[in-house]
Design a protein around this motif. Sequence first.
Motif, short mmCIF file in Angstrom:
data_model
loop_
_atom_site.label_atom_id
_atom_site.label_comp_id
_atom_site.label_asym_id
_atom_site.label_seq_id
_atom_site.Cartn_x
_atom_site.Cartn_y
_atom_site.Cartn_z
N SER A 200 0.81 -1.07 -0.11
CA SER A 200 -0.03 0.12 0.04
C SER A 200 0.77 1.25 -0.06
CB SER A 200 -1.06 -0.06 1.15
OG SER A 200 -1.92 -1.17 1.16
N SER B 8 0.62 -1.55 5.61
CA SER B 8 -0.88 -0.81 5.88
C SER B 8 -1.27 -1.34 7.38
CB SER B 8 -1.81 -1.13 4.89
OG SER B 8 -2.14 -2.52 4.85
N ASP C 260 -8.42 -4.51 0.57
CA ASP C 260 -7.11 -4.12 -0.22
C ASP C 260 -6.52 -5.63 -1.10
OD1 ASP C 260 -4.88 -2.86 -1.07
OD2 ASP C 260 -3.57 -3.44 0.60
#
Length: 192
Positions: free
Chosen positions: A29, A59, A121
């Motif tokens: 990320s 993240s 994600d």
Amino acid sequence: MTQDINQPKPPAYTSIDEETKQSGFTMASDIHVCSLLKTLAAAKPGSKLLELGTGTGLSTAWILAGMDPSSTLVSIDNDARFLDIAANHLGGDPRLTLVHSDGADWVDNNKDEKYDYIFADTWHGKYLLLDEVLNMLNPGAFYIIDDMLPQPNWPEGHDIKALNLLEYLDSRTDLALTRQVWATGIVIAVKV
């Protein structure tokens, strides 16, 4: 105004970042997204948080940095090698539960759980099993996705999938949604 991150990085972030680069993991990320994840986590004290797609934990470190002591985070990934990096650096945090599982299996087995914050994600919760994951949101909960602007690692035709996803999210009447053309392209929605 610049896009520099001037706040301190979480304690484990730098070591996770170094190990991530050595591992060959290329789906980490963006640090700007991570900073936003921390801020949004701080807005949910005493909450249950879910991350679909731990990766190496970059993240995850930021989400934990924003959480208060009474919040909990469940983070799921299907790649044990990358999940081990997260576990080595973050596994001692009692607020965190790392789960090695296929996303579809985990969602199917936990679809009755409710969360106050979901960062999707990975494909599951974003492009696959989207409705099931959105149904896991409590009223007022955040649903967050990134990588909605074209990325160099997108396979051919992925741009159409991303546009279809955005159109579908826009069509839902149970979400208050904002698209941000910033960082890698972020969508933040709140369950209404």
